[in-house]
Design an enzyme around this catalytic site. Structure first.
Site, PDB file in Angstrom:
ATOM      1  N   ASP A   1      95.975 143.675   0.935  1.00 31.87           N
ATOM      2  CA  ASP A   1      95.869 143.263  -0.469  1.00 31.87           C
ATOM      3  C   ASP A   1      95.557 144.527  -1.273  1.00 31.87           C
ATOM      4  O   ASP A   1      95.205 145.571  -0.699  1.00 31.87           O
ATOM      5  CB  ASP A   1      94.749 142.211  -0.603  1.00 31.87           C
ATOM      6  CG  ASP A   1      94.610 141.639  -2.015  1.00 31.87           C
ATOM      7  OD1 ASP A   1      95.508 141.853  -2.850  1.00 31.87           O
ATOM      8  OD2 ASP A   1      93.585 140.963  -2.286  1.00 31.87           O
TER       9      ASP A   1
ATOM     10  N   HIS B   1      89.884 132.851  -2.498  1.00 32.30           N
ATOM     11  CA  HIS B   1      91.250 132.498  -2.896  1.00 32.30           C
ATOM     12  C   HIS B   1      91.806 131.516  -1.848  1.00 32.30           C
ATOM     13  O   HIS B   1      92.687 131.841  -1.073  1.00 32.30           O
ATOM     14  CB  HIS B   1      92.105 133.769  -2.973  1.00 32.30           C
ATOM     15  CG  HIS B   1      93.385 133.607  -3.737  1.00 32.30           C
ATOM     16  ND1 HIS B   1      93.756 132.419  -4.342  1.00 32.30           N
ATOM     17  CD2 HIS B   1      94.406 134.476  -3.977  1.00 32.30           C
ATOM     18  CE1 HIS B   1      94.931 132.582  -4.927  1.00 32.30           C
ATOM     19  NE2 HIS B   1      95.343 133.801  -4.724  1.00 32.30           N
TER      20      HIS B   1
ATOM     21  N   CYS C   1      99.288 139.118  -0.023  1.00 34.20           N
ATOM     22  CA  CYS C   1      99.243 137.969  -0.946  1.00 34.20           C
ATOM     23  C   CYS C   1     100.075 138.231  -2.194  1.00 34.20           C
ATOM     24  O   CYS C   1     100.477 137.293  -2.870  1.00 34.20           O
ATOM     25  CB  CYS C   1      97.803 137.663  -1.311  1.00 34.20           C
ATOM     26  SG  CYS C   1      96.940 139.072  -2.029  1.00 34.20           S
TER      27      CYS C   1
ATOM     28  N   ARG D   1     103.375 129.329  -1.030  1.00 34.61           N
ATOM     29  CA  ARG D   1     102.355 128.906  -1.999  1.00 34.61           C
ATOM     30  C   ARG D   1     102.811 127.590  -2.634  1.00 34.61           C
ATOM     31  O   ARG D   1     102.012 126.682  -2.820  1.00 34.61           O
ATOM     32  CB  ARG D   1     102.175 129.952  -3.110  1.00 34.61           C
ATOM     33  CG  ARG D   1     101.735 131.343  -2.687  1.00 34.61           C
ATOM     34  CD  ARG D   1     100.339 131.437  -2.170  1.00 34.61           C
ATOM     35  NE  ARG D   1      99.297 130.972  -3.087  1.00 34.61           N
ATOM     36  CZ  ARG D   1      98.865 131.606  -4.184  1.00 34.61           C
ATOM     37  NH1 ARG D   1      99.397 132.760  -4.532  1.00 34.61           N
ATOM     38  NH2 ARG D   1      97.900 131.103  -4.944  1.00 34.61           N
TER      39      ARG D   1
ATOM     40  N   GLN E   1      95.625 130.468  -1.455  1.00 37.68           N
ATOM     41  CA  GLN E   1      96.369 131.562  -0.834  1.00 37.68           C
ATOM     42  C   GLN E   1      96.231 131.482   0.691  1.00 37.68           C
ATOM     43  O   GLN E   1      97.225 131.546   1.420  1.00 37.68           O
ATOM     44  CB  GLN E   1      95.802 132.897  -1.331  1.00 37.68           C
ATOM     45  CG  GLN E   1      96.436 134.127  -0.700  1.00 37.68           C
ATOM     46  CD  GLN E   1      97.836 134.371  -1.212  1.00 37.68           C
ATOM     47  OE1 GLN E   1      98.060 134.423  -2.415  1.00 37.68           O
ATOM     48  NE2 GLN E   1      98.786 134.508  -0.315  1.00 37.68           N
TER      49      GLN E   1
ATOM     50  N   ARG F   1      91.697 129.331 -12.440  1.00 38.01           N
ATOM     51  CA  ARG F   1      91.577 130.709 -11.949  1.00 38.01           C
ATOM     52  C   ARG F   1      90.654 131.443 -12.903  1.00 38.01           C
ATOM     53  O   ARG F   1      90.941 131.529 -14.103  1.00 38.01           O
ATOM     54  CB  ARG F   1      92.948 131.392 -11.909  1.00 38.01           C
ATOM     55  CG  ARG F   1      92.835 132.910 -11.835  1.00 38.01           C
ATOM     56  CD  ARG F   1      94.131 133.607 -11.566  1.00 38.01           C
ATOM     57  NE  ARG F   1      94.583 133.348 -10.214  1.00 38.01           N
ATOM     58  CZ  ARG F   1      95.523 134.059  -9.594  1.00 38.01           C
ATOM     59  NH1 ARG F   1      96.089 135.072 -10.211  1.00 38.01           N
ATOM     60  NH2 ARG F   1      95.888 133.756  -8.377  1.00 38.01           N
TER      61      ARG F   1
HETATM   62  N1   CP Z   1      98.857 135.858  -4.756  1.00 39.91           N
HETATM   63  C1   CP Z   1      98.590 135.386  -5.996  1.00 39.91           C
HETATM   64  O1   CP Z   1      97.641 134.608  -6.217  1.00 39.91           O
HETATM   65  O2   CP Z   1      99.472 135.794  -6.934  1.00 39.91           O
HETATM   66  P1   CP Z   1      99.325 135.626  -8.520  1.00 39.91           P
HETATM   67  O3   CP Z   1      98.141 136.458  -8.928  1.00 39.91           O
HETATM   68  O4   CP Z   1     100.613 136.098  -9.067  1.00 39.91           O
HETATM   69  O5   CP Z   1      99.051 134.159  -8.805  1.00 39.91           O
HETATM   70  N1  NVA Z   2      92.390 140.338  -4.558  1.00 42.93           N
HETATM   71  C1  NVA Z   2      93.382 140.161  -5.598  1.00 42.93           C
HETATM   72  C2  NVA Z   2      94.271 139.011  -5.268  1.00 42.93           C
HETATM   73  C3  NVA Z   2      95.325 138.714  -6.290  1.00 42.93           C
HETATM   74  C4  NVA Z   2      96.145 137.526  -5.949  1.00 42.93           C
HETATM   75  C5  NVA Z   2      92.687 139.968  -6.931  1.00 42.93           C
HETATM   76  O1  NVA Z   2      91.689 139.237  -6.977  1.00 42.93           O
HETATM   77  O2  NVA Z   2      93.124 140.557  -7.915  1.00 42.93           O
END
Ligand code: CP
Ligand code: NVA
Length: 313
Positions: free
Chosen positions: A233, A138, A273, A301, A141, A111
């Site tokens: 989101d 993502h 999400c 997930r 997700q 990530r």
């Molecule tokens: N939705 C999601 O990716 O959550 P986290 O940022 O907690 O991993």
């Molecule tokens: N769009 C958000 C998703 C988090 C899971 C971000 O990138 O912070």
């Protein structure tokens, strides 16, 4: 091994765009199967003896915990690696990190901010690389989201999924994934916050081949009407903290609340999400209401990530 499981072995999971609808349905079926096994208490040590490195340069609750627990449940071993703890944080190149980690591990989940960094890691690794979120996409997700829609609705083809908010990483992956499985995806966003034109164009091309439609609008009421799924989101994603105030102004009408939910189909489901900024993009009433699927979505997930790891590694 059937042809689909052979075609998935050793692959990277960087974008749903890279997978055929058949491969995505294979992963969804596998996720359902692994979920059922877990619920029955049936052991499923498909990855016994294997290791997954998990590199994080951004925070995470769901992604970290679900990959870590998922790897354990599959009989393998997960390593949590923060960017600062790795020599990557002191300037070792992505390519060298990929080459070295490939000598120890059986897979990497990462990530980070830049999608190009993840592509570079994958290009130099000889093991599967899984995208656990970039500024651009993502995909893990979106796979769990599609699994959740199918679970709640019993089908995917022809359903209308409306995403209310920023044309961000989550929106992009829902567009690619939705287009692959026959969901009609509408993104309703303030002017200036549309998804990238390149993604809209590619998703439209994919959708045309699978009998679905991709739309982008600034009109949330029109977008919510007749929706089977209302999705949202946060207004400011990780890395956009400096724009939070400006975005709060731009997005203030882009909220899933009871009034908006009334415009959707009576049996519409609500998704997020997570993490949520309650009172901004979604109200407590909707998030905690009977149409909310958000915690099933978060749970899925785990099952979706296990399917990805079991199929690729
Ligand atoms: N939705 C999601 O990716 O959550 P986290 O940022 O907690 O991993
Ligand atoms: N769009 C958000 C998703 C988090 C899971 C971000 O990138 O912070």
């Amino acid at each position: 091994m059937n042809d689909l499981s052979k075609s998935l072995k050793g692959r990277d999971f960087l974008s749903l765009k890279d997978f055929t609808p058949e491969e995505i349905f294979y992963l969804l079926d596998l996720a359902d199967e692994l979920k059922a096994k877990l619920k029955k208490g049936e052991p499923h040590p498909i990855l016994a003896g294997k290791t997954l490195g998990m590199i994080f340069t951004k925070r995470s609750t769901r992604t970290r915990v679900s990959f870590e627990v998922g790897m354990y449940q599959l009989g393998g071993y997960p390593l949590f690696l923060t960017h600062e703890d790795l020599q990557l944080g002191r300037g070792e190149t992505i390519a060298d990190t990929a080459r070295v980690l490939s000598r120890y591990l059986n897979g990497i989940m990462i990530r980070t901010y830049s999608h190009q960094d993840v592509e570079e890691l994958a290009a130099h690794a000889t093991i599967p690389v899984i995208n656990g979120l970039t500024d651009f996409l993502h995909p893990t997700q979106a796979l769990a989201d599609i699994m959740t829609v199918r679970e709640w609705k019993g089908k995917l083809k022809g359903l209308n999924l409306t995403f209310i908010g920023d044309g961000n990483n989550v929106a992009h992956s829902l567009m690619y994934g939705g287009a692959k499985v026959g969901l009609n995806v509408t993104i309703a966003c303030p002017s200036g916050y549309e998804p990238l034109p390149q993604v809209v164009e590619e998703a439209r091309r994919i959708a045309a081949a699978n009998g679905s439609q991709i739309a982008v609008t600034n009109d949330i009421r029109e977008a919510a009407e007749g929706a089977d799924v209302l999705y949202t989101d946060v207004w400011a994603s990780m890395g956009q903290e400096g724009e939070a105030e400006k975005r709060r102004q731009a997005f203030k009408k882009f909220q899933i609340n009871s009034e908006l939910l009334k415009l959707a189909k009576p049996d519409a489901m609500v998704m997020h999400c997570l993490p949520a900024h309650r009172g901004e993009e979604i109200t407590d009433e909707v998030m905690d209401g009977p149409q909310s699927a958000v915690f099933d979505e978060a749970e899925n997930r785990l099952h979706a990530h296990k399917a990805i790891m079991a199929a690729l590694m």
